[in-house]
Design a protein around this motif. Structure first.
Motif, short mmCIF file in Angstrom:
data_model
loop_
_atom_site.label_atom_id
_atom_site.label_comp_id
_atom_site.label_asym_id
_atom_site.label_seq_id
_atom_site.Cartn_x
_atom_site.Cartn_y
_atom_site.Cartn_z
N SER A 1 0.83 -1.21 0.00
CA SER A 1 0.00 0.00 0.00
C SER A 1 0.86 1.26 0.00
N GLY B 1 5.94 0.20 -2.77
CA GLY B 1 5.18 -1.03 -2.98
C GLY B 1 4.13 -0.89 -4.06
N PHE C 1 0.14 -7.38 0.92
CA PHE C 1 -0.05 -7.58 2.36
C PHE C 1 0.38 -6.28 3.04
N ASP D 1 -0.52 -7.68 9.93
CA ASP D 1 0.74 -7.15 10.47
C ASP D 1 1.83 -8.19 10.20
N MET D 2 2.96 -7.73 9.66
CA MET D 2 3.99 -8.71 9.30
C MET D 2 4.70 -9.31 10.52
N VAL E 1 8.96 -3.94 13.78
CA VAL E 1 8.61 -4.19 12.37
C VAL E 1 9.83 -4.68 11.59
N SER F 1 16.26 -2.77 0.96
CA SER F 1 17.09 -2.30 2.07
C SER F 1 17.30 -0.80 1.89
N TYR G 1 16.11 3.73 12.51
CA TYR G 1 15.71 3.25 11.19
C TYR G 1 16.89 2.54 10.53
N LYS H 1 17.44 -1.31 9.68
CA LYS H 1 17.53 -1.71 8.26
C LYS H 1 18.76 -2.61 8.06
N HIS I 1 18.89 4.84 -2.22
CA HIS I 1 18.97 5.90 -1.20
C HIS I 1 17.63 6.63 -1.28
N GLY I 2 17.59 7.93 -1.58
CA GLY I 2 16.29 8.60 -1.68
C GLY I 2 15.55 8.15 -2.94
N GLN J 1 6.90 11.69 1.15
CA GLN J 1 7.85 12.16 2.16
C GLN J 1 8.90 13.11 1.60
#
Ligand code: NAD
Length: 244
Positions: free
Chosen positions: A16, A20, A37, A55-56, A91, A115, A143, A147, A170-171, A179
């Motif tokens: 979502s 993804g 999922f 939820d994973m 998560v 990643s 974060y 990761k 990266h970005g 974001q």
């Protein structure tokens, strides 16, 4: 279903989200059967996609959703801007362990992780960094710390039964980005354009989202018994960094 009848069936965990959802579009265009999922459904219903809410960190949610899947793309994470240590560990670390476990239980063949290039960033500029750089020993935030752990969980899980690899952007920019670029535009609109850090020659690496999704599809296709992609990481970028 026999295993061979569902060869092209794949699951996008975190489907979502920004990356993804773009990956889902690419996979559909390339003829894959796609499931998503995610903890939330933010996109309009689409009858080409089977959506599983869950939820994973929950093995039973995942195992049901992964039934008959051949390939799993892992694109789920809390947003980097959150400083919530427990959520990142839950998560990115526990959830990724659970996903690997669910893949093994349901005999998924391939797992491709998104990643991040920041897993090798030690606070010192990197130019033309390659995949041989060691993991950071001083991650800049929870974060990044999680990761790096997540990536090692996925790569260590590589086996003949479950072939894994990781892509490091990266970005990322492109349609659906909530974001990165919107934040820069909002700052510019608010007149916050007067500050400069450094001498203006800093570089930052951005990748167009379709380059990332294309890399992920190629990664999945190259995961075959004996291929060097198995257990490997791949940096992904546009041609050259952008002055920032
Ligand atoms: P996003 O926030 O748009 O999407 C992440 C998705 O994960 C969301 O839909 C969210 O609901 C889902 N999710 C979060 N926790 C979950 C859970 N417990 N179970 C199931 N789903 C859950 O983020 P994005 O920008 O699309 O990032 C996707 C991946 O790419 C992440 O792994 C991120 O670390 C990585 N990445 C992103 C960028 C970037 O610039 N956007 C750069 C490098 C790496």
């Amino acid at each position: 279903h026999t295993r061979s009848s569902c060869k092209q069936k794949c699951m996008v965990v975190g489907g979502s989200g920004f990356l993804g959802r773009n990956l889902v579009d690419d996979l559909l265009t390339n003829g894959y059967t796609v499931s998503v999922f995610d903890v939330r459904e933010t996109n309009p219903p689409d009858d080409r996609i089977s959506f599983f809410e869950g939820d994973m960190c929950n093995l039973s949610d995942l195992s049901t959703a992964l039934e008959d899947c051949e390939i799993v793309f892992h694109c789920a994470s809390p947003p980097p801007s959150l400083g919530n240590r427990d959520l990142f560990y839950r998560v990115n670390v526990t959830g990724t362990h659970t996903l690997v476990e669910a893949c093994k239980l349901t005999r998924v063949r391939k797992l491709v992780l998104t990643s991040s290039a920041s897993v090798v960033y030690n606070g010192v500029d990197l130019k033309a960094g390659n995949e041989q750089l060691p993991y950071t020993t001083s991650p800049i935030d929870y974060y990044t710390q999680t990761k790096a752990l997540q990536e090692q969980i996925v790569l260590n899980a590589n086996s003949q039964e479950l072939m894994t690899c990781a892509i490091r952007p990266h970005g990322i920019f492109g349609p659906g980005d909530q974001q990165c670029i919107p934040g820069i535009i909002a700052a510019a609109r608010a007149g916050k354009t007067k500050y400069k850090i450094g001498d203006g020659s800093n570089l930052v690496d951005f990748t167009y989202v379709r380059n990332v999704t294309y890399g992920m599809v190629l990664a999945a296709e190259s995961l075959r018994a004996g291929s060097q992609s198995c257990g490997s990481v791949y940096n992904i970028t546009n041609d050259s960094p952008i002055p920032f």
